[in-house]
Scaffold this active site. Structure first.
Site: not given
Ligand SMILES: C[S@@+](CC[C@H](N)C(=O)[O-])C[C@H]1O[C@@H](n2cnc3c(N)ncnc32)[C@H](O)[C@@H]1O
Length: 264
Positions: A88, A104, A129, A169
């Site tokens: 994440d 990232d 997700d 998702k």
């Molecule tokens: C809805 S949250 C995930 C919740 C997680 N599944 C849980 O149950 O705790 C979505 C996550 O995607 C991450 N995210 C968004 N873009 C990203 C990227 N390019 N690389 C890694 N993570 C990313 C965000 O930082 C965020 O924490």
């Protein structure tokens, strides 16, 4: 007695809003009571109940793992013999039994760290997700989110074993059908599914892909095929000299009454 404002339509909207809030609070309370860090944990649990994606002993990659709800569920599902690696943008408090990386997923440096955790092993399941930051401009947010999902597929699919599963998702709107079309050749089963625990029933849906068929993978990447599909849909990306303003045809699709739609 106060004068009654609004009609039946407003009453229905208020009732729907109340039900959504009530459901959200209920999942949040359940998450707290059961020790999960996020109510999103129940979404993965419900996907698992319906599709049995993860098995004991599996090696799972959790994409967009912060704050760790899915990683907690994945660790339970794979058991002591399995492995879970999460990634994440945001640093995640440790989850016992999982390796959680910060970075990232679209950046080569993060991808290399994931590859070094795999150490040549293939994944059995990828759960994603991932959702990018929301600007509030729905069309743009949805398009950015879908491109990110396509990029996650392109990075992670070569790491997925034959027969493996992938859930991600999606955000309902333009490009969903095109992304599904681009993904379909890679799996023998691709379904859309809305878990009961999904917060915003009108926009959030999961794609559940089973039985990875790497030998059927087309040469062009998922992102290329997805973008070609969207360009065809919206009439290409050339800009006319003096374009007429047009009303957007974008609509948020309402959830179908059936929660589980088979893709054909
Ligand atoms: C809805 S949250 C995930 C919740 C997680 N599944 C849980 O149950 O705790 C979505 C996550 O995607 C991450 N995210 C968004 N873009 C990203 C990227 N390019 N690389 C890694 N993570 C990313 C965000 O930082 C965020 O924490």
């Amino acid at each position: 007695m106060r004068a009654r404002q609004g009609g039946a339509f407003e009453d229905t909207l208020m009732a729907e809003h109340w039900v959504e809030n009530h459901k959200r609070d209920s999942w949040r309370k359940q998450a707290k009571a059961s020790g999960y860090r996020a109510r999103s944990a129940f979404k993965l649990k419900q996907i698992q109940e319906r599709f049995q994606l993860v098995r004991e002993g599996d090696f799972v990659l959790d994409v967009g793992c912060h704050p760790g709800g899915w990683a907690q569920v994945a660790v339970e599902l794979v058991g002591a013999k399995g492995r879970v690696v999460g990634v994440d943008l945001m640093p995640c408090a440790p989850v016992e039994g999982a390796i959680l990386l910060t970075g990232d997923i679209t950046e080569p440096i993060t991808q290399e760290r994931i590859l070094s955790e795999l150490d040549g092993e293939l994944l059995n399941v990828i759960v994603s997700d991932i959702s990018p930051d929301i600007t509030g401009k729905w069309d743009m947010d949805q398009s950015v989110a879908m491109t990110l999902v396509a990029d996650v597929f392109d990075f992670a699919l070569p790491l997925l074993t034959k027969g493996g599963g992938f859930t991600t998702k999606l955000f309902q709107g333009i490009g969903v059908e095109e992304l599904i079309t681009a993904v379909r050749p890679h799996f023998s089963s691709v379904r859309r599914y809305s878990p009961e625990a999904s917060r915003n029933s009108s926009s959030e849906v999961y794609l559940v892909c089973r039985h990875h068929t790497p030998w059927k993978a087309p040469k062009a990447s998922i992102r290329e095929r997805y973008e070609a599909g969207v360009n065809k849909l919206v009439g290409g990306d050339e800009i006319a000299d003096d374009p007429e303003p047009v009303a957007s045809s974008f609509r948020v699709r309402r959830k179908k009454s059936s929660e589980d739609l088979e893709e054909h």
